[in-house]
Scaffold this active site. Sequence first.
Site, PDB file in Angstrom:
ATOM      1  N   HIS A   1       5.387   0.679  -2.493  1.00  0.00           N
ATOM      2  CA  HIS A   1       4.069   1.321  -2.388  1.00  0.00           C
ATOM      3  C   HIS A   1       2.943   0.324  -2.669  1.00  0.00           C
ATOM      4  O   HIS A   1       2.074   0.555  -3.523  1.00  0.00           O
ATOM      5  CB  HIS A   1       3.965   2.517  -3.338  1.00  0.00           C
ATOM      6  CG  HIS A   1       2.910   3.504  -2.906  1.00  0.00           C
ATOM      7  ND1 HIS A   1       2.946   4.837  -3.219  1.00  0.00           N
ATOM      8  CD2 HIS A   1       1.759   3.334  -2.185  1.00  0.00           C
ATOM      9  CE1 HIS A   1       1.881   5.458  -2.733  1.00  0.00           C
ATOM     10  NE2 HIS A   1       1.143   4.559  -2.099  1.00  0.00           N
ATOM     11  N   VAL A   2       2.959  -0.754  -1.904  1.00  0.00           N
ATOM     12  CA  VAL A   2       1.952  -1.814  -2.080  1.00  0.00           C
ATOM     13  C   VAL A   2       1.098  -2.002  -0.831  1.00  0.00           C
ATOM     14  O   VAL A   2       0.302  -2.940  -0.769  1.00  0.00           O
ATOM     15  CB  VAL A   2       2.608  -3.165  -2.453  1.00  0.00           C
ATOM     16  CG1 VAL A   2       3.257  -3.090  -3.819  1.00  0.00           C
ATOM     17  CG2 VAL A   2       3.624  -3.599  -1.391  1.00  0.00           C
TER      18      VAL A   2
ATOM     19  N   ILE B   1       3.809   4.410   5.920  1.00  0.00           N
ATOM     20  CA  ILE B   1       2.871   3.858   4.944  1.00  0.00           C
ATOM     21  C   ILE B   1       1.941   4.964   4.449  1.00  0.00           C
ATOM     22  O   ILE B   1       0.900   4.671   3.856  1.00  0.00           O
ATOM     23  CB  ILE B   1       2.052   2.674   5.531  1.00  0.00           C
ATOM     24  CG1 ILE B   1       1.465   3.004   6.921  1.00  0.00           C
ATOM     25  CG2 ILE B   1       2.935   1.429   5.628  1.00  0.00           C
ATOM     26  CD1 ILE B   1       0.278   3.883   6.923  1.00  0.00           C
TER      27      ILE B   1
ATOM     28  N   GLU C   1       9.415   8.282  -5.692  1.00  0.00           N
ATOM     29  CA  GLU C   1       8.564   7.335  -6.435  1.00  0.00           C
ATOM     30  C   GLU C   1       8.364   7.775  -7.887  1.00  0.00           C
ATOM     31  O   GLU C   1       8.206   8.954  -8.159  1.00  0.00           O
ATOM     32  CB  GLU C   1       7.191   7.234  -5.764  1.00  0.00           C
ATOM     33  CG  GLU C   1       7.194   6.521  -4.444  1.00  0.00           C
ATOM     34  CD  GLU C   1       5.794   6.380  -3.863  1.00  0.00           C
ATOM     35  OE1 GLU C   1       4.809   6.370  -4.636  1.00  0.00           O
ATOM     36  OE2 GLU C   1       5.675   6.299  -2.637  1.00  0.00           O
TER      37      GLU C   1
ATOM     38  N   ARG D   1       2.690   8.870   2.854  1.00  0.00           N
ATOM     39  CA  ARG D   1       3.224   9.410   1.606  1.00  0.00           C
ATOM     40  C   ARG D   1       4.701   9.703   1.810  1.00  0.00           C
ATOM     41  O   ARG D   1       5.130  10.117   2.883  1.00  0.00           O
ATOM     42  CB  ARG D   1       2.485  10.687   1.200  1.00  0.00           C
ATOM     43  CG  ARG D   1       1.070  10.433   0.675  1.00  0.00           C
ATOM     44  CD  ARG D   1       1.101   9.699  -0.651  1.00  0.00           C
ATOM     45  NE  ARG D   1      -0.213   9.547  -1.245  1.00  0.00           N
ATOM     46  CZ  ARG D   1      -0.968   8.451  -1.133  1.00  0.00           C
ATOM     47  NH1 ARG D   1      -0.530   7.431  -0.399  1.00  0.00           N
ATOM     48  NH2 ARG D   1      -2.131   8.369  -1.752  1.00  0.00           N
TER      49      ARG D   1
END
Length: 311
Positions: free
Chosen positions: A278-279, A229, A260, A231
Amino acid sequence: MNRPLLLALVHLSEAHRELISRDYELLYAPSAAERESQVRERGGEVRVVLTNGTTGLTAAEIDAMPRLTLASALGAGYENLALDAARQRGIAASNGAGSNDDCVADHAWALLLAVVRAIPAQDRACRDGLWRDRLPLRPHLAGKRLGVLGLGTIGRKIARRGLAFEMQVGYHNRSRRNDAEHAYFDSVGALAEWCDCLVVATPGGAGTRHLVDAQVLERLGPHGYLVNIARGSVVDTAALAQALREGRVAGAALDVYESEPQPPLELLDLPGVVLTPHVAGWSPEAIDASVSLFLENARRHFAGEPLLTPI
């Protein structure tokens, strides 16, 4: 009195745009094309930039903004913000440290539970009419070993939740934390070899790129699970895909990717993988807190007061 011109490079809700516009003239440029256009056409007037760690702010853009005095990142990350260029100009910088810690820690645990207990696969099985007798048994977490890579504010909250699950908790940091009661490991590899579940919670940037590589994954082993969680750059995606494909790691749950905003193509067809876009730091409460913190930092900046969360 003229309001300072603020350039926002990240997505903001209509309500947050209205809130910011009470005190600032807002240039809203969340897309690459809008960003390039606004920097080119009005960069000379911009006093504040609002970005985030992924979106960043380049040295060339800073050069195009001679009146810029504050660069701020929503959320804790700021790895793509050109801090050296900002500091050379005396530009203040802040981030959203602490505003979404609980949200990220909650999501890390959602991912860990989902991958260890195979929740997505079991949901599909149930919808397909498969009963439990036809499904493989899944391990539980109580009594297992949780390794936290990066014991910052988010890492500490992840570790604290691990204690509630009656797990043993260890961590690796750049240095031992005197205020942490958990077992300390002096390398990522040693932590990976000890733990059953490795949760990555480090900052991004060049210093942590591929910190979790093929060797670390080998030491995590065929019964180990990885959660990221932090990068995407911290985990070597190609090495992870190979380890999963060869059964040298049991599973992985990722909210962030090297590719991403595109999904990690190497992982899409592999079992034992749980993905979210990526939430981890996104919730109504967390976003409200991030925007409020930014506005308070900006108020303090123009009032000549110390920032709450300077970088």
